[in-house]
Design an enzyme around this catalytic site. Sequence first.
Site, PDB file in Angstrom:
ATOM      1  N   THR A 154      45.290 -15.056 -42.245  1.00 36.08           N
ATOM      2  CA  THR A 154      45.761 -16.370 -42.855  1.00 36.08           C
ATOM      3  C   THR A 154      44.623 -17.147 -43.128  1.00 36.08           C
ATOM      4  O   THR A 154      44.284 -18.071 -43.637  1.00 36.08           O
ATOM      5  CB  THR A 154      46.663 -17.148 -41.980  1.00 36.08           C
ATOM      6  OG1 THR A 154      46.474 -17.256 -40.482  1.00 36.08           O
ATOM      7  CG2 THR A 154      48.004 -16.613 -42.083  1.00 36.08           C
ATOM      8  N   LYS A 185      43.142 -19.871 -46.016  1.00 43.82           N
ATOM      9  CA  LYS A 185      42.558 -21.283 -45.794  1.00 43.82           C
ATOM     10  C   LYS A 185      41.412 -21.385 -46.238  1.00 43.82           C
ATOM     11  O   LYS A 185      40.959 -22.509 -46.972  1.00 43.82           O
ATOM     12  CB  LYS A 185      42.407 -21.440 -44.427  1.00 43.82           C
ATOM     13  CG  LYS A 185      43.847 -21.493 -43.655  1.00 43.82           C
ATOM     14  CD  LYS A 185      43.955 -21.367 -42.176  1.00 43.82           C
ATOM     15  CE  LYS A 185      44.992 -21.060 -41.509  1.00 43.82           C
ATOM     16  NZ  LYS A 185      44.743 -20.625 -40.063  1.00 43.82           N
ATOM     17  N   HIS A 197      53.788  -8.046 -36.943  1.00 45.46           N
ATOM     18  CA  HIS A 197      52.346  -8.366 -37.207  1.00 45.46           C
ATOM     19  C   HIS A 197      51.202  -7.498 -36.988  1.00 45.46           C
ATOM     20  O   HIS A 197      49.978  -8.024 -36.967  1.00 45.46           O
ATOM     21  CB  HIS A 197      52.346  -9.695 -36.556  1.00 45.46           C
ATOM     22  CG  HIS A 197      52.891 -10.798 -36.767  1.00 45.46           C
ATOM     23  ND1 HIS A 197      52.526 -11.533 -37.926  1.00 45.46           N
ATOM     24  CD2 HIS A 197      54.107 -11.300 -36.595  1.00 45.46           C
ATOM     25  CE1 HIS A 197      53.235 -12.605 -38.178  1.00 45.46           C
ATOM     26  NE2 HIS A 197      54.428 -12.429 -37.370  1.00 45.46           N
ATOM     27  N   LYS A 233      37.366 -16.607 -36.140  1.00 42.38           N
ATOM     28  CA  LYS A 233      38.563 -15.876 -35.500  1.00 42.38           C
ATOM     29  C   LYS A 233      38.538 -15.302 -34.208  1.00 42.38           C
ATOM     30  O   LYS A 233      37.349 -15.155 -33.756  1.00 42.38           O
ATOM     31  CB  LYS A 233      38.895 -14.778 -36.751  1.00 42.38           C
ATOM     32  CG  LYS A 233      38.009 -13.868 -36.881  1.00 42.38           C
ATOM     33  CD  LYS A 233      38.241 -12.882 -38.050  1.00 42.38           C
ATOM     34  CE  LYS A 233      38.241 -13.676 -39.438  1.00 42.38           C
ATOM     35  NZ  LYS A 233      38.928 -12.869 -40.491  1.00 42.38           N
ATOM     36  N   ARG A 234      39.671 -14.919 -34.068  1.00 41.67           N
ATOM     37  CA  ARG A 234      39.671 -14.093 -32.489  1.00 41.67           C
ATOM     38  C   ARG A 234      38.531 -13.071 -32.556  1.00 41.67           C
ATOM     39  O   ARG A 234      38.638 -12.187 -33.701  1.00 41.67           O
ATOM     40  CB  ARG A 234      40.999 -13.676 -32.299  1.00 41.67           C
ATOM     41  CG  ARG A 234      41.295 -12.882 -31.092  1.00 41.67           C
ATOM     42  CD  ARG A 234      42.969 -12.795 -30.624  1.00 41.67           C
ATOM     43  NE  ARG A 234      43.445 -12.312 -31.917  1.00 41.67           N
ATOM     44  CZ  ARG A 234      43.517 -10.973 -32.035  1.00 41.67           C
ATOM     45  NH1 ARG A 234      43.228 -10.191 -31.157  1.00 41.67           N
ATOM     46  NH2 ARG A 234      44.423 -10.494 -32.871  1.00 41.67           N
ATOM     47  N   LYS A 260      37.898  -6.607 -36.273  1.00 43.22           N
ATOM     48  CA  LYS A 260      37.417  -7.758 -37.047  1.00 43.22           C
ATOM     49  C   LYS A 260      36.242  -7.787 -37.501  1.00 43.22           C
ATOM     50  O   LYS A 260      35.536  -8.094 -38.400  1.00 43.22           O
ATOM     51  CB  LYS A 260      38.025  -9.057 -36.278  1.00 43.22           C
ATOM     52  CG  LYS A 260      39.384  -9.277 -36.218  1.00 43.22           C
ATOM     53  CD  LYS A 260      39.840 -10.584 -35.777  1.00 43.22           C
ATOM     54  CE  LYS A 260      41.467 -10.722 -35.483  1.00 43.22           C
ATOM     55  NZ  LYS A 260      42.239 -10.758 -36.552  1.00 43.22           N
TER      56      LYS A 260
END
Length: 840
Positions: free
Chosen positions: A682, A686, A383, A574-575, A580
């Site tokens: 993911t 969504k 991952h 998100k985290r 990110k």
Amino acid sequence: MIPFDEKRVNMMADIKDSELFEGWVTFHKGIDERAMELSFKDHLQYSMSKHPQFATLHDLYFSLALSARDRLIEGWIRTQQLYHEHDVKRIYYLSAEYLMGRALINNLINLDVYEPALGLCRKLGVELADVAEEEPDAGLGNGGLGRLAACFVESMATLALPAMGYGIRYEYGIFEQGIENMRQVEKPDAWLSRGNPWEIPRTEKAYRVRFFGRTEHRPGPDGRLDVCWVDTRDVIGMAYDTPIDGYDNLTVNTLRLWSARSTKEFDLDYFNHGDYLKAVEEKNLSENISKVLYPEDSTAMGKDLRLMQQYFFVSCSIQDILSRYLEQHTSFDALPDRAAIQLNDTHPSLAVAELMRLLVDEHGVDWEKAWDLTVRTCAYTNHTLLSEAMERWRVSRLGRLLPRHMEIIYEVNRRFLDEVARRHPGDTDRLRDMSIIEEGDSKKVRMAHLAIVGSHSVNGVSSLHTELLAKKELVMFDEFFPGRFNNKTNGVTPRRWLFAANRSLARLIDERIGTTWPRKLAELEGLESHVGDPSFLAAFREARRRNKDQVVKLCREAAGVYVDPDSIFDVQVKRIHEYKRQTLNILNVIATWVTLHEGQHAGDPPRTFLFGGKAAPGYAAAKKIISLICHVADVVNADRRTRDMLRVVYLPNYRVSLAEKLVCASDVSEQISTAGYEASGTGNMKFMMNGAVTIGTLDGANVEIHEAVGDDNMFLFGLTAHQVAELQPRYRGRDHYETDPLLKETLDLVYGGHFCPHEHGLFSDLVESWLYSDPYLVLADFADYRRAQAELGRAYMDTERWTRMAAINVARSGRFSSDRTILEYNRDIWHVAPIEVDRG
């Protein structure tokens, strides 16, 4: 203490003599509204021991949940019987996380009792949504890894695949996030404190798990050396089962979570001598293993606990798998034909060594045969591309906690490197790079290498991720094991993330293309024929507006900020992690604020930037990013000159139930990680599925989203993964600072303390990292991100165009169903036959 709810008591008193509560009868397992009423009131009286006059909302939730669980259990028992009778091959999904979210609404929908439950609640004078709010989010996961696992187990049940999820029953989730003084604070997430109606304890399913001790090699009766693991400290793993029901079928699979129990509950000698703490010390130490998700591991004790957690759930699960197998088999020859063990990331990679230990040490299987069975049974999902996320455990730590496993890993590595040397004589660099043991001042076990060597399949989770794994990060393994590497692009379940979460949009889709799409998401393509219909577009906008109104209320209640529902809802949840690039987003917010003061945005739409996410407790830079966002929001939202055009909200304690509200209301999905760093994502799926338009880099599954919707229906920017790799060795963020006046002004405001006048220099380290040592190239992508944001704003002003873009994103999201992902896993890796549970 549950607060006294006078309104609830008075309301229940008014209806206590109604037809709903006339007589208490035996539970009726039907699915119509009357049957639900009878079941509900049985549980209110006999399970909750409450008269309706005094029932709280929490009592109503528990009674409704138990009524739904009753209906699950019949299918659950029938499903498991069928699996046993047919001796089916089963999928065993091992994951350290399952970010399940709330279960009530999803289970009501899957059982086809949503409407009866809705009617029941209205008879009671309450809304089903308010009852559902009483359910805590199950604290079993942290981010995308755990949410993916939750989607997968639901899809396996929907596709009628014999499957079982294994994990840990964490007593506390990772933490409940609060924002105090514009900083993250962590509070215990005691999600089990008021009980869990969905789980069933299985006291008969308990396994001994050993730690520490030493090994002894003794001659066995057949002349071979037997290995005995002695002087161990033992823990008992006890199973708690949760039913996982499929949509539109009767399949009910199992999520089995392990809870740690001491082998010695109480030491009476210590108690009698007055040492009350010592009397329960061993019990407390043992049960710490399943106490909290991802304990902080900056200390040696924290690292020990994490490793113990990983082995604990792996050992319980593998013992359980073999125990089930041996109920119907006398040899292990058929193990790969009856069990497919999928390792979700490296956390369960010790399964390779544990399966070998059990086969060789406990069941007397010779090494070569045991290794063949292990490789043919296990498969591994990678991952990450981040080297720090490729787990490595010090040999000294693993050898101390699990001495027998360290011996097995050394032997696996010896045999593996012998084969590498045979194929590539004299290539010492290859031996070093492929070794399971990383040499150095402190030897470490490379857990990803162990999983790769011990599995017959290794998959990435998006096309770009798999390509980078096989052709760059793990290229030697791909060459050594031809055909072992494959891609399985992630997906999300449309039942939770569209059908249940976004009822307004789901009803509109039902009206236009029928009601079978939740199981066949490719049918959403039928919406494209409606994107030219003004009535459809108007209804689409109306559905989204209802969702946005809910988020307006949420922002007011959770953050004390009013936001304009007509503004662009630009969302990044998100985290929190540097790659990110929440930093790129907030720098754009500051630059937009600066240019608003300069009058550069006349005619532009107002914008609301919504952030959410948790930072790991020990991740100082991520916590600093949260603080920066909160400080910027405080200044920007207080500015009378710009607040009608720009708002910023940080929503605390991001979780599945919050995500369900945000993804349905978002106009813009921020997927802006540095290209080549996000394995898949993911959240991007969504948001797309619910009509948000993506602004993003060509990273992870954004590549495949772009393939699906094209340039006209998303906003691309930034360097590609290839360009990032080329630029990094010579990158200087300061070059962009010196040549871009707006970027310079933006960074100077941050560095100069404009957003934190009482803590001058609070964010200077962040700015310095962007200027001098930023591996994520935040400043390199700043100008192109601003261009894409400007283009996005112009598109939003054309209401019809934007609605068409949003609708096309929904219509083309079918490929991102987790059903498609699971079908590919099964076709290429597991080879498990579906088995339908009949309705007889």
